[in-house]
Design a protein around this motif. Structure first.
Motif, PDB file in Angstrom:
ATOM      1  N   ALA A   1       0.831  -1.173  -0.063  1.00 42.22           N
ATOM      2  CA  ALA A   1       0.094  -0.123   0.050  1.00 42.22           C
ATOM      3  C   ALA A   1       0.975   1.059   0.217  1.00 42.22           C
ATOM      4  O   ALA A   1       1.850   1.337   0.683  1.00 42.22           O
ATOM      5  CB  ALA A   1      -0.907  -0.035   1.201  1.00 42.22           C
ATOM      6  N   LEU A   2       0.503   2.325  -0.918  1.00 41.98           N
ATOM      7  CA  LEU A   2       1.312   3.356  -1.051  1.00 41.98           C
ATOM      8  C   LEU A   2       0.327   4.395  -1.006  1.00 41.98           C
ATOM      9  O   LEU A   2      -0.216   4.799  -2.341  1.00 41.98           O
ATOM     10  CB  LEU A   2       2.099   3.086  -2.073  1.00 41.98           C
ATOM     11  CG  LEU A   2       3.568   4.296  -2.038  1.00 41.98           C
ATOM     12  CD1 LEU A   2       4.351   4.099  -0.754  1.00 41.98           C
ATOM     13  CD2 LEU A   2       4.547   4.139  -3.426  1.00 41.98           C
ATOM     14  N   THR A   3      -0.224   5.027  -0.296  1.00 39.02           N
ATOM     15  CA  THR A   3      -1.347   6.235  -0.187  1.00 39.02           C
ATOM     16  C   THR A   3      -1.085   7.011   0.911  1.00 39.02           C
ATOM     17  O   THR A   3      -0.126   6.885   1.805  1.00 39.02           O
ATOM     18  CB  THR A   3      -2.565   5.781  -0.422  1.00 39.02           C
ATOM     19  OG1 THR A   3      -3.411   6.768  -0.738  1.00 39.02           O
ATOM     20  CG2 THR A   3      -3.159   5.022   0.637  1.00 39.02           C
TER      21      THR A   3
ATOM     22  N   ILE B   1       2.489  -7.222   6.086  1.00 35.12           N
ATOM     23  CA  ILE B   1       2.574  -5.860   5.259  1.00 35.12           C
ATOM     24  C   ILE B   1       3.811  -5.735   4.813  1.00 35.12           C
ATOM     25  O   ILE B   1       4.975  -5.289   5.503  1.00 35.12           O
ATOM     26  CB  ILE B   1       1.874  -4.853   6.212  1.00 35.12           C
ATOM     27  CG1 ILE B   1       0.365  -5.247   6.570  1.00 35.12           C
ATOM     28  CG2 ILE B   1       1.984  -3.220   5.563  1.00 35.12           C
ATOM     29  CD1 ILE B   1       0.111  -4.310   8.007  1.00 35.12           C
ATOM     30  N   TYR B   2       3.995  -5.322   3.635  1.00 36.91           N
ATOM     31  CA  TYR B   2       5.382  -5.012   2.928  1.00 36.91           C
ATOM     32  C   TYR B   2       5.260  -3.286   2.680  1.00 36.91           C
ATOM     33  O   TYR B   2       4.431  -2.848   2.123  1.00 36.91           O
ATOM     34  CB  TYR B   2       5.363  -5.435   1.490  1.00 36.91           C
ATOM     35  CG  TYR B   2       5.537  -6.903   1.608  1.00 36.91           C
ATOM     36  CD1 TYR B   2       6.863  -7.617   1.671  1.00 36.91           C
ATOM     37  CD2 TYR B   2       4.606  -7.822   1.372  1.00 36.91           C
ATOM     38  CE1 TYR B   2       6.802  -9.140   2.002  1.00 36.91           C
ATOM     39  CE2 TYR B   2       4.641  -9.055   1.357  1.00 36.91           C
ATOM     40  CZ  TYR B   2       5.655  -9.689   1.659  1.00 36.91           C
ATOM     41  OH  TYR B   2       5.751 -10.987   1.785  1.00 36.91           O
ATOM     42  N   GLN B   3       6.518  -2.896   3.459  1.00 37.24           N
ATOM     43  CA  GLN B   3       6.584  -1.360   3.279  1.00 37.24           C
ATOM     44  C   GLN B   3       7.791  -1.067   2.479  1.00 37.24           C
ATOM     45  O   GLN B   3       8.804  -1.584   2.287  1.00 37.24           O
ATOM     46  CB  GLN B   3       6.979  -0.833   4.762  1.00 37.24           C
ATOM     47  CG  GLN B   3       7.375   0.737   4.827  1.00 37.24           C
ATOM     48  CD  GLN B   3       7.675   1.000   6.039  1.00 37.24           C
ATOM     49  OE1 GLN B   3       7.633   0.120   7.111  1.00 37.24           O
ATOM     50  NE2 GLN B   3       8.133   2.138   6.406  1.00 37.24           N
ATOM     51  N   ARG B   4       7.499  -0.104   1.548  1.00 41.51           N
ATOM     52  CA  ARG B   4       8.634   0.429   0.652  1.00 41.51           C
ATOM     53  C   ARG B   4       9.728   0.924   1.143  1.00 41.51           C
ATOM     54  O   ARG B   4       9.600   2.032   2.072  1.00 41.51           O
ATOM     55  CB  ARG B   4       7.974   1.490  -0.474  1.00 41.51           C
ATOM     56  CG  ARG B   4       8.773   1.911  -1.330  1.00 41.51           C
ATOM     57  CD  ARG B   4       8.291   2.640  -2.628  1.00 41.51           C
ATOM     58  NE  ARG B   4       9.135   3.278  -3.419  1.00 41.51           N
ATOM     59  CZ  ARG B   4       9.754   2.494  -4.613  1.00 41.51           C
ATOM     60  NH1 ARG B   4       9.644   0.969  -4.651  1.00 41.51           N
ATOM     61  NH2 ARG B   4      10.664   2.796  -5.348  1.00 41.51           N
ATOM     62  N   ARG B   5      10.847   0.532   0.904  1.00 39.23           N
ATOM     63  CA  ARG B   5      12.239   0.946   1.544  1.00 39.23           C
ATOM     64  C   ARG B   5      12.441   2.564   1.128  1.00 39.23           C
ATOM     65  O   ARG B   5      12.301   2.838  -0.279  1.00 39.23           O
ATOM     66  CB  ARG B   5      13.234  -0.032   1.532  1.00 39.23           C
ATOM     67  CG  ARG B   5      12.662  -1.086   2.334  1.00 39.23           C
ATOM     68  CD  ARG B   5      13.769  -2.247   1.883  1.00 39.23           C
ATOM     69  NE  ARG B   5      15.308  -2.069   2.007  1.00 39.23           N
ATOM     70  CZ  ARG B   5      16.288  -2.988   1.695  1.00 39.23           C
ATOM     71  NH1 ARG B   5      15.977  -4.169   1.295  1.00 39.23           N
ATOM     72  NH2 ARG B   5      17.649  -2.293   1.839  1.00 39.23           N
ATOM     73  N   ARG B   6      13.144   3.179   1.831  1.00 38.13           N
ATOM     74  CA  ARG B   6      13.718   4.382   1.325  1.00 38.13           C
ATOM     75  C   ARG B   6      15.245   4.696   1.321  1.00 38.13           C
ATOM     76  O   ARG B   6      15.678   5.651   1.150  1.00 38.13           O
ATOM     77  CB  ARG B   6      13.307   5.618   2.254  1.00 38.13           C
ATOM     78  CG  ARG B   6      11.769   5.789   2.559  1.00 38.13           C
ATOM     79  CD  ARG B   6      11.268   6.965   3.250  1.00 38.13           C
ATOM     80  NE  ARG B   6       9.847   7.199   3.133  1.00 38.13           N
ATOM     81  CZ  ARG B   6       9.078   8.274   3.786  1.00 38.13           C
ATOM     82  NH1 ARG B   6       9.931   9.011   4.494  1.00 38.13           N
ATOM     83  NH2 ARG B   6       7.933   8.290   3.749  1.00 38.13           N
ATOM     84  N   ASP B   7      15.848   3.351   1.314  1.00 39.71           N
ATOM     85  CA  ASP B   7      17.192   3.466   1.373  1.00 39.71           C
ATOM     86  C   ASP B   7      17.969   3.388  -0.070  1.00 39.71           C
ATOM     87  O   ASP B   7      19.067   3.275  -0.140  1.00 39.71           O
ATOM     88  CB  ASP B   7      17.890   2.010   2.173  1.00 39.71           C
ATOM     89  CG  ASP B   7      17.222   0.905   1.468  1.00 39.71           C
ATOM     90  OD1 ASP B   7      16.637   0.905   0.436  1.00 39.71           O
ATOM     91  OD2 ASP B   7      17.583  -0.140   2.191  1.00 39.71           O
ATOM     92  N   GLY B   8      16.915   3.714  -0.934  1.00 35.19           N
ATOM     93  CA  GLY B   8      17.384   3.632  -2.595  1.00 35.19           C
ATOM     94  C   GLY B   8      17.666   2.310  -2.970  1.00 35.19           C
ATOM     95  O   GLY B   8      18.327   2.436  -4.332  1.00 35.19           O
TER      96      GLY B   8
END
Length: 203
Positions: free
Chosen positions: A131-133, A153-160
């Motif tokens: 989920a991305l919102t 629940i999979y979270q989008r990583r922000r480490d590039g």
């Protein structure tokens, strides 16, 4: 090797070193082992919630979801789906943010989509959520998901990380949360809670 590829490698011997051929063999065997090890218990229903963030629509490609779920030892399977193997919650066409009906329409879209989970004619063994919102819509999604179904629940990583951007960061530091009273009386009858997930809250 088959006749065709045996001759191909003999003609291009410099491009097909012993180490390269062994690597290709190992990668192929690992892929087949993974696929044949996925039993019926490893199936999961994928839920993708796609919305707008900071005025821009976001995407969660099915190819990324498939790679992430498979690497986690599962495979997407939703036999009642009419298109694809997942449940897509499209929040990209809501009324403009700031309009009174924005949150109500978004919540209704989420409720209608998750109704398919509650009304499934077959037991759902597992859910994989991507989920991305906006955060309030994520809260609504969590509210409407069935807490009786095991869920990842999979979270989008922000480490590039381009590859495996949704995969868990196994080296990440564990996140802890604290709660403290910022102002007001200790035993007030009405309480306001300020929650910060990505930054500090100013007093």
């Amino acid at each position: 090797l088959c006749r065709t590829h045996h001759r191909l490698i003999d003609r291009l011997i410099a491009e097909h070193t012993v180490e390269g051929l062994l690597r290709m063999k190992r990668e192929h065997e690992e892929r087949i082992l993974l696929l044949t090890a996925l039993t019926e218990e490893a199936r999961t229903v994928v839920v993708r919630a796609i919305g707008g963030i900071r005025g821009a629509a976001v995407e969660i490609p099915r190819s990324t979801v498939l790679a992430t779920v498979t690497a986690d030892g599962r495979y997407p399977r939703y036999p009642l789906a009419l298109a694809g193997e997942d449940i897509e919650i499209d929040l990209r066409n809501l009324p403009e943010e700031g309009v009174e009906t924005y949150w109500a329409v978004g919540t209704r879209v989420i409720e209608q989509a998750t109704q398919r989970i509650r009304n499934a004619q077959e037991p759902i063994p597992h859910l994989s959520v991507f989920a991305l919102t906006r955060i309030p819509l994520l809260v609504a999604l969590g509210f409407h998901l069935d807490d009786k179904v095991p869920t990842t629940i999979y979270q989008r990583r922000r480490d590039g990380a381009a590859d495996g951007a949704w995969a868990p960061d196994k080296d990440a530091t564990a996140v802890t949360f604290t709660a403290e009273q910022i102002s007001g009386q200790a035993h007030a009858s009405r309480v306001a809670i300020a929650v910060s997930l990505t930054a500090l809250i100013g007093a």
